[in-house]
Design a protein around this motif. Structure first.
Motif, short mmCIF file in Angstrom:
data_model
loop_
_atom_site.label_atom_id
_atom_site.label_comp_id
_atom_site.label_asym_id
_atom_site.label_seq_id
_atom_site.Cartn_x
_atom_site.Cartn_y
_atom_site.Cartn_z
N CYS A 187 0.85 -1.20 0.00
CA CYS A 187 0.00 0.00 0.00
C CYS A 187 0.88 1.24 0.00
O CYS A 187 0.59 2.21 -0.69
CB CYS A 187 -0.91 0.01 1.22
N ARG A 188 1.92 1.21 0.81
CA ARG A 188 2.87 2.32 0.89
C ARG A 188 4.09 1.85 1.66
O ARG A 188 4.06 0.82 2.32
CB ARG A 188 2.26 3.53 1.57
N TYR A 189 5.16 2.61 1.55
CA TYR A 189 6.36 2.33 2.31
C TYR A 189 6.54 3.39 3.38
O TYR A 189 6.30 4.58 3.13
CB TYR A 189 7.60 2.39 1.40
N VAL A 190 6.96 2.98 4.55
CA VAL A 190 7.32 3.91 5.61
C VAL A 190 8.67 3.42 6.15
O VAL A 190 8.76 2.33 6.70
CB VAL A 190 6.29 3.94 6.75
N THR A 191 9.71 4.22 5.96
CA THR A 191 11.02 3.84 6.47
C THR A 191 11.03 4.02 7.99
O THR A 191 10.20 4.76 8.53
CB THR A 191 12.14 4.70 5.85
N PRO A 192 11.96 3.38 8.68
CA PRO A 192 12.04 3.60 10.13
C PRO A 192 12.19 5.07 10.49
O PRO A 192 11.56 5.56 11.42
CB PRO A 192 13.29 2.80 10.53
N ARG A 193 12.97 5.81 9.73
CA ARG A 193 13.16 7.24 10.01
C ARG A 193 11.84 8.00 9.85
O ARG A 193 11.49 8.84 10.68
CB ARG A 193 14.22 7.84 9.10
N GLN A 194 11.09 7.70 8.80
CA GLN A 194 9.80 8.37 8.60
C GLN A 194 8.84 8.05 9.75
O GLN A 194 8.13 8.94 10.23
CB GLN A 194 9.17 7.94 7.27
N GLY A 195 8.83 6.82 10.19
CA GLY A 195 7.93 6.42 11.26
C GLY A 195 8.24 7.12 12.57
O GLY A 195 7.35 7.65 13.24
N VAL A 196 9.50 7.16 12.94
CA VAL A 196 9.90 7.78 14.20
C VAL A 196 9.76 9.30 14.13
O VAL A 196 9.42 9.95 15.11
CB VAL A 196 11.33 7.36 14.57
N SER A 197 9.97 9.87 12.95
CA SER A 197 9.94 11.34 12.82
C SER A 197 8.55 11.93 13.07
O SER A 197 8.42 13.13 13.26
CB SER A 197 10.46 11.78 11.45
N LYS A 198 7.53 11.09 13.10
CA LYS A 198 6.19 11.58 13.43
C LYS A 198 6.10 11.97 14.91
O LYS A 198 5.21 12.69 15.30
CB LYS A 198 5.14 10.52 13.14
N TYR A 199 7.01 11.44 15.72
CA TYR A 199 6.92 11.62 17.17
C TYR A 199 8.01 12.48 17.78
O TYR A 199 7.77 13.13 18.80
CB TYR A 199 6.92 10.24 17.85
N VAL A 200 9.20 12.44 17.21
CA VAL A 200 10.31 13.21 17.78
C VAL A 200 11.16 13.82 16.67
O VAL A 200 11.06 13.43 15.52
CB VAL A 200 11.21 12.33 18.67
N LYS A 201 12.02 14.76 17.05
CA LYS A 201 12.94 15.39 16.10
C LYS A 201 14.26 14.62 16.10
O LYS A 201 14.66 14.04 17.09
CB LYS A 201 13.19 16.84 16.48
N PHE A 202 14.94 14.67 14.95
CA PHE A 202 16.23 14.02 14.81
C PHE A 202 17.35 15.01 15.03
O PHE A 202 17.24 16.17 14.65
CB PHE A 202 16.38 13.41 13.41
#
Length: 129
Positions: A113-128
């Motif tokens: 359906c779609r791809y979500v990389t680990p970075r994209q997933g975590v970036s919804k919650y915190v800043k890098f």
């Protein structure tokens, strides 16, 4: 499966894995596929498209399965679930942090359906950092 075909014999030869463990895992996998009717009409699966797989019902089922299948080994300092107020910034390392689509697919070959990389997933919650 690629991992086992590449390294499986070496692991068995080094005594890190028994051939009987591989047999048991394959037996379990194929018994499950047989109970699900996978071999009854293989053509039915090849005709599936995104409209079949990405329906709200199927996506909800996939999310539920993912939630039930997760295992948290250690939640040191109660950092999870991530909360930007508690954590602030994070740094994530590893070879798959910005995983390309080929890596994200693994051995699954259906249309995602779609791809979500680990970075994209975590970036919804915190800043890098």
């Amino acid at each position: 499966m690629h991992f086992f075909t590449t390294y499986g014999m070496d692991a068995v030869n080094m005594g890190k894995m028994r051939e009987s463990d591989i047999d048991k895992a394959l037996t379990n996998q194929y018994m499950t596929l047989m109970r699900l009717g996978y071999f009854d009409d293989i053509a039915q699966y090849s005709s599936l498209s995104k409209k079949d797989i990405c329906s709200d019902e199927h996506r909800s089922l996939a999310v539920d399965g993912a939630r039930q299948g997760m295992v948290l080994l250690k939640n040191e300092n109660n950092l999870l679930p991530l909360d930007a107020k508690k954590v602030g910034r994070v740094t994530i390392h590893g070879p798959h942090i910005q995983a390309p689509e080929k890596v994200m697919d693994g051995d699954y070959t259906g249309p995602p359906c779609r791809y979500v990389t680990p970075r994209q997933g975590v970036s919804k919650y915190v800043k890098f950092s």
